[in-house]
Design a protein around this motif. Structure first.
Motif, PDB file in Angstrom:
ATOM      1  N   GLU A  83      57.043  41.456  17.122  1.00 32.25           N
ATOM      2  CA  GLU A  83      57.554  42.873  17.288  1.00 32.25           C
ATOM      3  C   GLU A  83      57.338  43.917  16.030  1.00 32.25           C
ATOM      4  O   GLU A  83      57.056  43.386  14.987  1.00 32.25           O
ATOM      5  CB  GLU A  83      58.947  42.960  17.863  1.00 32.25           C
ATOM      6  CG  GLU A  83      59.954  42.486  16.613  1.00 32.25           C
ATOM      7  CD  GLU A  83      61.304  42.883  16.880  1.00 32.25           C
ATOM      8  OE1 GLU A  83      61.694  43.314  18.044  1.00 32.25           O
ATOM      9  OE2 GLU A  83      62.191  42.806  16.174  1.00 32.25           O
ATOM     10  N   ASP A  87      61.234  47.766  14.313  1.00 32.95           N
ATOM     11  CA  ASP A  87      62.431  47.458  15.387  1.00 32.95           C
ATOM     12  C   ASP A  87      63.384  46.620  14.705  1.00 32.95           C
ATOM     13  O   ASP A  87      64.504  46.334  15.258  1.00 32.95           O
ATOM     14  CB  ASP A  87      61.994  46.660  16.470  1.00 32.95           C
ATOM     15  CG  ASP A  87      61.111  47.983  17.273  1.00 32.95           C
ATOM     16  OD1 ASP A  87      61.201  49.074  17.004  1.00 32.95           O
ATOM     17  OD2 ASP A  87      60.339  47.464  18.304  1.00 32.95           O
ATOM     18  N   THR A 113      51.401  43.054  16.252  1.00 30.34           N
ATOM     19  CA  THR A 113      52.707  43.290  16.509  1.00 30.34           C
ATOM     20  C   THR A 113      52.576  43.358  18.223  1.00 30.34           C
ATOM     21  O   THR A 113      53.627  44.013  18.723  1.00 30.34           O
ATOM     22  CB  THR A 113      53.287  44.416  15.972  1.00 30.34           C
ATOM     23  OG1 THR A 113      52.533  45.408  16.198  1.00 30.34           O
ATOM     24  CG2 THR A 113      53.471  44.175  14.551  1.00 30.34           C
ATOM     25  N   ASN A 115      52.441  41.199  22.045  1.00 34.66           N
ATOM     26  CA  ASN A 115      52.340  39.772  22.563  1.00 34.66           C
ATOM     27  C   ASN A 115      51.501  39.943  23.670  1.00 34.66           C
ATOM     28  O   ASN A 115      51.174  40.990  24.300  1.00 34.66           O
ATOM     29  CB  ASN A 115      53.934  39.711  23.301  1.00 34.66           C
ATOM     30  CG  ASN A 115      54.860  39.429  22.001  1.00 34.66           C
ATOM     31  OD1 ASN A 115      54.450  38.657  21.150  1.00 34.66           O
ATOM     32  ND2 ASN A 115      55.909  40.132  22.154  1.00 34.66           N
ATOM     33  N   LYS A 319      60.149  36.174  16.745  1.00 37.46           N
ATOM     34  CA  LYS A 319      61.557  36.789  17.416  1.00 37.46           C
ATOM     35  C   LYS A 319      61.432  35.648  18.710  1.00 37.46           C
ATOM     36  O   LYS A 319      60.313  35.523  19.476  1.00 37.46           O
ATOM     37  CB  LYS A 319      61.167  38.000  17.979  1.00 37.46           C
ATOM     38  CG  LYS A 319      62.534  38.240  18.864  1.00 37.46           C
ATOM     39  CD  LYS A 319      62.363  39.899  19.268  1.00 37.46           C
ATOM     40  CE  LYS A 319      63.292  40.349  19.961  1.00 37.46           C
ATOM     41  NZ  LYS A 319      63.161  41.831  20.470  1.00 37.46           N
TER      42      LYS A 319
END
Ligand code: HEM
Length: 434
Positions: A83, A87, A113, A115, A319
């Motif tokens: 991400e 953020d 950054t 997906n 993440k």
């Protein structure tokens, strides 16, 4: 920028820095790595983090791994994603209202950054320039660039190996790929160092302003470049991308700006450090240098060992996109896990006698310096060719190259490499160490 917002960001940054400093004073290895005290030698701290467990949870809320098997598995696991830094850092780079429509940050808004599936679509667009056959065709240009850089320095008795060679070669390589004139290269170097410097997080308002300025300049430069190449008949990468479907809409052009901006910065800021660290190692290790001179093909595995032991990107972040158990640790959705690439590369369970420099290791390419999984470095092949050609050429041309003063390291924690290496070029070997 709104002064109240500026003050709030300033206070948040200050508070975060105080927490990190306080923890570092207690000997906490994570805070030590995040602070500046470990810059000279961060590696023992990664060992201490691995000793806490394959995956450990830190008091600031992050999970960490310095294990090779676990790091590789996490990077390849679709239950983990990436991400934008903004953020999770709680700080930004001075964005003004409306900047989100005007400016494109090449690291925060690019495939790095994103997906899948958005990531996959854009990565496929540029991957044709990085296939083995495309790289084979491009390799003579890399060799020509290395030879020209060597012509410039070999006539001089003393020079700075980083500024005048290690930096020059990769910037010229990426410029050749983009078919961009040499006059633009000074700006590229400045942009690269500002943006990679902030991978550690942005610490001061001055840094924030510098990032804003850099992002503005890059957006303008790349948007203009795409517009000019769109109407031409060029066969270079930028011309072809400009004439692709994406070049037809303003959103598409923004995606191209991010992609090209990332290639530009990622394309040289990392390779510089491998050439610098490699040259340092070869100047200090006579046996290794003699072996390279006797067997020039050793350059490739030497580059791998440099990458393993001194990875230019020391860590990366993932993440958890859903609840997931890793090495016995339950991570909730949204948990952040730091993969300590530099620690994983010295994991004795993957690399026996890990600190020994051994280009003949059976698994010499199994390091995580280029990451793994969907974000595996797109430029890995190009970086390998460039670094090997640069190191081989350097010592073939100047076998007596030696340090003329202490090397200095960059003041950045995520990106590791030398900022300066004064060298002397004589017939005999000189090494002052440091
Ligand atoms: C020794 C030199 C290099 C090193 C150590 C390096 C390292 C890395 C690492 C660690 C990542 C992935 C980060 C993550 O997983 O979070 C990455 C991604 C990337 N690198 Fe490199 N890199 C190097 C050279 C290059 C070059 C020469 C180029 C292009 C010309 C390049 C282009 C990219 C791109 C486009 C990505 C994003 C890939 C994606 O997200 O799918 N890199 N690099």
């Amino acid at each position: 920028m709104n002064p109240l917002r500026e003050l709030k960001i300033g206070l948040t940054t200050l508070a975060m820095r105080s927490v990190v400093r306080g923890l570092a004073l207690t000997g906490d290895p994570v805070a030590t790595v995040l602070g500046r005290r470990a810059l000279a030698d961060p590696y023992p701290h990664y060992e201490r983090i691995r000793a806490r467990g394959e995956v450990s949870r830190h008091v600031i809320g992050l999970y960490l791994t310095a294990g090779h098997g676990t790091g590789k598995a996490v990077l390849r696991d679709p239950r983990f994603g990436v991400e934008p830094a903004v953020d999770h850092g709680g700080v930004d780079w001075n964005r003004e209202p409306g900047d989100e429509y005007r400016l494109v940050h090449p690291m925060e808004q690019s495939i790095l950054t994103m997906n899948p599936p958005g990531h996959t679509r854009l990565r496929h667009l540029v991957s044709p320039w990085f296939t083995p056959s495309a790289l084979r065709e491009f390799t003579p240009q890399v060799h020509r660039i290395v030879e020209e850089a060597l012509d410039a320095v070999s006539a001089r008795a003393r020079f700075d190996l980083v500024a005048e060679f290690a930096a020059r070669v990769p910037i010229q390589v990426i410029s050749a790929l983009f078919d961009i004139p040499a006059a633009d290269q000074v700006r590229f170097a400045r942009w690269g160092s500002v943006l990679t410097g902030t991978l550690d997080g942005i610490r001061t308002m001055a840094e924030r302003r510098a990032v804003h300025r850099t992002v503005s300049e890059m957006t303008e430069f790349l948007t203009d470049l795409l517009a000019r190449r769109r109407t031409g008949a060029g066969t270079d990468m930028i011309s072809k991308l400009a004439r692709s479907e994406l070049g037809e809409s303003s959103q598409g052009v923004r995606e191209l700006v991010a992609l090209i901006g990332l290639l530009l910065v990622a394309g040289f800021e990392t390779t510089i450090n491998v050439i610098g660290s490699g040259a340092l190692r070869l100047m200090r290790d006579t046996e290794l240098r003699t072996a390279l001179l006797d067997e020039p093909e050793l350059a490739a595995p030497i580059v791998e060992e440099i990458m393993r032991l001194e990875p230019p990107v020391q860590f990366t972040l993932r993440k958890a996109l859903e609840p997931v158990t890793v090495a016995g640790q339950d991570l909730a959705e949204g948990a952040m896990l730091v993969v300590l690439i530099a620690g994983a590369n010295r994991d004795p369970s993957a690399f026996p006698d890990p600190t020994r420099f051994d280009p003949l290791r059976a698994n010499v390419r199994d390091h995580l310096a280029f990451s793994s999984g969907v974000h595996y470095c797109l430029g890995a092949g190009l970086a390998r060719i460039t670094a090997a050609a640069a190191l081989r050429g350097l010592f073939q041309r100047m076998p007596g190259l030696g340090q003329a003063g202490p090397a200095r390291y960059k003041q950045t924690r995520n990106i590791r490499g030398c900022s300066t290496i004064p060298v002397q070029h004589t017939g005999t070997r000189i090494s002052l160490g440091g």
